[in-house]
Design a protein around this motif. Structure first.
Motif, PDB file in Angstrom:
ATOM      1  N   UNK A  21       0.824  -1.208   0.000  1.00  0.00           N
ATOM      2  CA  UNK A  21       0.000   0.000   0.000  1.00  0.00           C
ATOM      3  C   UNK A  21       0.860   1.261   0.000  1.00  0.00           C
ATOM      4  N   UNK A  22       1.946   1.213   0.767  1.00  0.00           N
ATOM      5  CA  UNK A  22       2.850   2.358   0.837  1.00  0.00           C
ATOM      6  C   UNK A  22       3.515   2.616  -0.513  1.00  0.00           C
ATOM      7  N   UNK A  23       3.939   1.537  -1.182  1.00  0.00           N
ATOM      8  CA  UNK A  23       4.575   1.666  -2.502  1.00  0.00           C
ATOM      9  C   UNK A  23       3.589   2.230  -3.523  1.00  0.00           C
ATOM     10  N   UNK A  24       2.333   1.736  -3.484  1.00  0.00           N
ATOM     11  CA  UNK A  24       1.308   2.228  -4.399  1.00  0.00           C
ATOM     12  C   UNK A  24       1.008   3.703  -4.142  1.00  0.00           C
ATOM     13  N   UNK A  25       0.995   4.085  -2.867  1.00  0.00           N
ATOM     14  CA  UNK A  25       0.777   5.488  -2.502  1.00  0.00           C
ATOM     15  C   UNK A  25       1.897   6.356  -3.064  1.00  0.00           C
ATOM     16  N   UNK A  26       3.130   5.885  -2.932  1.00  0.00           N
ATOM     17  CA  UNK A  26       4.288   6.642  -3.431  1.00  0.00           C
ATOM     18  C   UNK A  26       4.253   6.782  -4.949  1.00  0.00           C
ATOM     19  N   UNK A  27       3.852   5.701  -5.638  1.00  0.00           N
ATOM     20  CA  UNK A  27       3.753   5.741  -7.104  1.00  0.00           C
ATOM     21  C   UNK A  27       2.681   6.740  -7.532  1.00  0.00           C
ATOM     22  N   UNK A  28       1.545   6.710  -6.822  1.00  0.00           N
ATOM     23  CA  UNK A  28       0.454   7.628  -7.135  1.00  0.00           C
ATOM     24  C   UNK A  28       0.882   9.087  -6.940  1.00  0.00           C
ATOM     25  N   UNK A  29       1.612   9.340  -5.849  1.00  0.00           N
ATOM     26  CA  UNK A  29       2.106  10.692  -5.576  1.00  0.00           C
ATOM     27  C   UNK A  29       3.106  11.120  -6.651  1.00  0.00           C
ATOM     28  N   UNK A  30       3.955  10.193  -7.060  1.00  0.00           N
ATOM     29  CA  UNK A  30       4.946  10.493  -8.096  1.00  0.00           C
ATOM     30  C   UNK A  30       4.262  10.892  -9.403  1.00  0.00           C
ATOM     31  N   UNK A  31       3.224  10.121  -9.800  1.00  0.00           N
ATOM     32  CA  UNK A  31       2.493  10.425 -11.036  1.00  0.00           C
ATOM     33  C   UNK A  31       1.783  11.764 -10.930  1.00  0.00           C
ATOM     34  N   UNK A  32       1.159  11.993  -9.780  1.00  0.00           N
ATOM     35  CA  UNK A  32       0.428  13.244  -9.574  1.00  0.00           C
ATOM     36  C   UNK A  32       1.383  14.447  -9.607  1.00  0.00           C
ATOM     37  N   UNK A  33       2.538  14.294  -8.976  1.00  0.00           N
ATOM     38  CA  UNK A  33       3.502  15.390  -8.953  1.00  0.00           C
ATOM     39  C   UNK A  33       4.084  15.644 -10.342  1.00  0.00           C
ATOM     40  N   UNK A  34       4.240  14.571 -11.122  1.00  0.00           N
ATOM     41  CA  UNK A  34       4.711  14.714 -12.502  1.00  0.00           C
ATOM     42  C   UNK A  34       3.710  15.516 -13.320  1.00  0.00           C
ATOM     43  N   UNK A  35       2.426  15.181 -13.182  1.00  0.00           N
ATOM     44  CA  UNK A  35       1.384  15.906 -13.908  1.00  0.00           C
ATOM     45  C   UNK A  35       1.258  17.348 -13.425  1.00  0.00           C
ATOM     46  N   UNK A  36       1.455  17.543 -12.125  1.00  0.00           N
ATOM     47  CA  UNK A  36       1.296  18.878 -11.540  1.00  0.00           C
ATOM     48  C   UNK A  36       2.428  19.825 -11.929  1.00  0.00           C
ATOM     49  N   UNK A  37       3.645  19.339 -11.869  1.00  0.00           N
ATOM     50  CA  UNK A  37       4.773  20.245 -12.021  1.00  0.00           C
ATOM     51  C   UNK A  37       5.524  20.197 -13.327  1.00  0.00           C
TER      52      UNK A  37
END
Length: 440
Positions: A21-37
């Motif tokens: 779950x932690x790894x999936x959360x980190x991947x999701x944050x990484x994708x979101x931050x990529x799209x955001x910034x």
């Protein structure tokens, strides 16, 4: 001992699932931050603490659920509902930023009316659509207008939302061409997204509703967004090519910018020509421009600058030029009457007009009349008092407060509550008295 052993075995058993779950959360944050910034052109994204944002957002949601049992009989702001499939929501964010511009089907509930509409997000900055509160645009079918309107925008505030609302109220009472607004609580699929400003999109239907013939309406955006023209200086007062036509006169080509070119050239030449300076004030434009200058003084805030956030309507039939305020707010920062500048110079037009004694006389006379005789501050305060109780009910559960505090930390003006509402009212009263002292 048995309890310790049970806890130990449980920890061993569940740890792989927690790790996944932690790894999936980190991947999701990484994708979101990529799209955001990194995916939107020419947008400088600030670093974002996603964990803190989501922690307090979910905490607020849980708190709102508990509050809902307490305030369910209290009357808050008007509710607007949008029902949209999960598939369509995902489609809007499937390939940002281009996917945010494409309409998808939705159902719209407003003032006891239910209607099928098309929905999309708007705004070039990812802040407008990467968080829980998103800037939303809806459009109806051409033959299914709602109260004469086809387009509706629901915009979250990037400051104290009452500051935005107050600015629109001042503009409307000055008689400036500006969208009607109201504060609403927006629900998406039965879940509250918080307090939004409901307004109409500035386009051809907006002009028709205001009884203006088809004319050229220009949008000026030259920096910090996808409309920036590569290789050109970011100065809207120098190059008509930096502007975009939002609505146009039917008798000329879409590519015809002669009226804008003439207006910009007239401003440039007016700096050294009394005749050209007088041309700027003809056809009733002196009063139109004076009201914009007055609005800036009342708000203690520039509403235009050289690079972005400009909307200009040029009526070739009457010769009038309407500067339409767009994304502006009331700055409650205290005014010192000894150093307060009534002659704000945020664009070339007003830097030139402030050299005209004729314009200054019109502006000061009109400002005196508006503040002292027409009591514009009292009228705005009255409007705010009328929505105060409803606003404070809805504000208790407003998710926008999380958005502003943790996403827009640099612009954060502090907690939004009864005290901050009173601070706006007190600021208006103090500013009225200081302006009267200056004018008299």
């Amino acid at each position: 001992m048995k309890i310790k052993k049970l806890l130990k075995n449980s920890a061993i058993f569940f740890s792989p699932f927690i790790l996944i779950l932690f790894i999936l959360f980190c991947i999701n944050i990484f994708i979101k931050d990529l799209n955001f910034g990194h995916k939107a052109f020419n947008v400088k994204g600030n670093s974002m603490d996603w964990f803190t944002y989501y922690y307090y957002l979910n905490k607020k949601k849980i708190n709102n659920y508990l509050i809902s049992f307490i305030k369910k009989d209290e009357k808050g702001l008007p509710k607007v509902e949008i029902n949209i499939s999960e598939k369509s929501l995902n489609k809007l964010l499937s390939d940002v930023p281009s996917s945010t511009k494409k309409y998808v089907g939705a159902e719209f509930k407003k003032d006891n009316l239910i209607q099928k509409v098309q929905m999309r997000y708007f705004g070039d900055n990812p802040i407008n659509w990467m968080f829980h509160q998103k800037a939303i645009r809806l459009k109806t079918k051409k033959k299914e207008l709602i109260n004469g309107k086809r387009y509706f925008e629901y915009k979250p505030s990037q400051r104290n939302i009452i500051s935005d609302y107050t600015a629109y109220k001042f503009a409307k009472k000055l008689g400036i061409l500006v969208s009607d607004v109201r504060l609403v609580e927006l629900f998406i699929n039965n879940n509250s997204s918080g307090i939004y400003i409901e307004r109409e999109n500035l386009n051809e239907s907006f002009l028709r509703r205001n009884k203006i013939m088809p004319v050229n309406l220009y949008k000026g955006e030259a920096s910090r967004n996808s409309e920036k023209k590569i290789g050109l200086v970011e100065n809207l007062d120098e190059n008509p090519g930096l502007w975009e036509k939002v609505s146009f006169l039917n008798t000329v080509k879409t590519s015809d910018y002669k009226d804008l070119e003439n207006f910009i050239n007239n401003q440039r030449e007016a700096d050294i020509s009394n005749e050209k300076l007088k041309n700027l004030l003809n056809f009733g434009n002196a009063e139109l421009f004076a009201k914009i200058a007055i609005l800036e003084s009342l708000l203690n805030q520039e509403i235009n600058d050289y690079t972005h956030n400009r909307r200009l309507l040029i009526d070739v039939w009457s010769g009038k030029k309407h500067i339409i305020p767009h994304d502006f707010y009331y700055n409650k920062k205290e005014i010192n009457e000894d150093s307060f500048n009534l002659d704000i110079c945020s664009t070339r037009l007003f830097c030139i007009l402030n050299q005209s004694s004729e314009f200054l006389d019109i502006k000061y006379s009109l400002l005196y009349k508006i503040v002292i005789e027409e009591k514009i501050f009292d009228e705005v305060i009255k409007d705010l008092e009328e929505i105060k109780s409803q606003f404070l009910v809805t504000q208790k559960t407003d998710l926008g407060s999380i958005f502003r505090k943790y996403v827009l930390a640099r612009q954060y003006e502090g907690p939004e509550n009864k005290e901050s509402f009173e601070n706006i009212l007190n600021s208006l009263k103090i500013r009225k008295n200081k302006l009267i002292k200056i004018l008299e």
